[in-house]
Design a protein around this motif. Structure first.
Motif: not given
Length: 146
Positions: A11-37
């Protein structure tokens, strides 16, 4: 977003993608591990900084990208999202790419692996005037059905 998604991580990931724009990119990327592939048909990168570059590049390449998450399912640490990405061509015509993402979550709930599956030939190249005729010819030539 589909109401069928019950996993809070999805749900968090889907919401981050659905509201994604350049100013909110950090919100999306914060849902990924430091070592995410992260892997899609054009990129294979590791780490938040590299994932940020992929999406920053997307915003430079296409106009008004908007994700819609259609479905999602999870089983423990593995999950899938079915999505559609719509954007504007230079002509003003709306284009859509349909795809799915395979996800693996780390123990802390952050995305560890994100693999996008979509067909760039069908979704992009076949819709470009010169490349389209070549792509359609190759698809017909390689198809098992006449």
């Amino acid at each position: 977003m589909s109401k069928d998604i019950s996993d809070p991580r999805l749900i968090r990931l889907a919401m981050a993608y659905e509201t994604l724009h350049p100013a909110r990119l950090d919100d999306l990327v914060s849902l990924y591990s430091d070592q995410a592939v992260f892997k899609d048909p054009f990129n294979e990168v590791r780490g938040r900084r590299a994932i940020t570059r992929v999406f920053s590049h997307m915003f430079k390449q296409i106009k008004e990208p908007r994700f819609t998450v259609l479905e999602g399912a999870s089983n423990g640490y593995n999950a899938f999202l079915l999505w559609e990405l719509k954007f504007l061509r230079d002509s003003g015509q709306t284009m859509a790419i349909c795809g799915t993402s395979y996800l693996e979550f780390a123990l802390d709930g952050l995305v560890l692996v994100h693999r996008d599956y979509w067909d760039p030939v069908e979704e992009i190249f076949a819709k470009v005037p010169v490349l389209g005729s070549i792509a359609r010819y190759l698809q017909r030539k390689l198809s098992a059905t006449p």
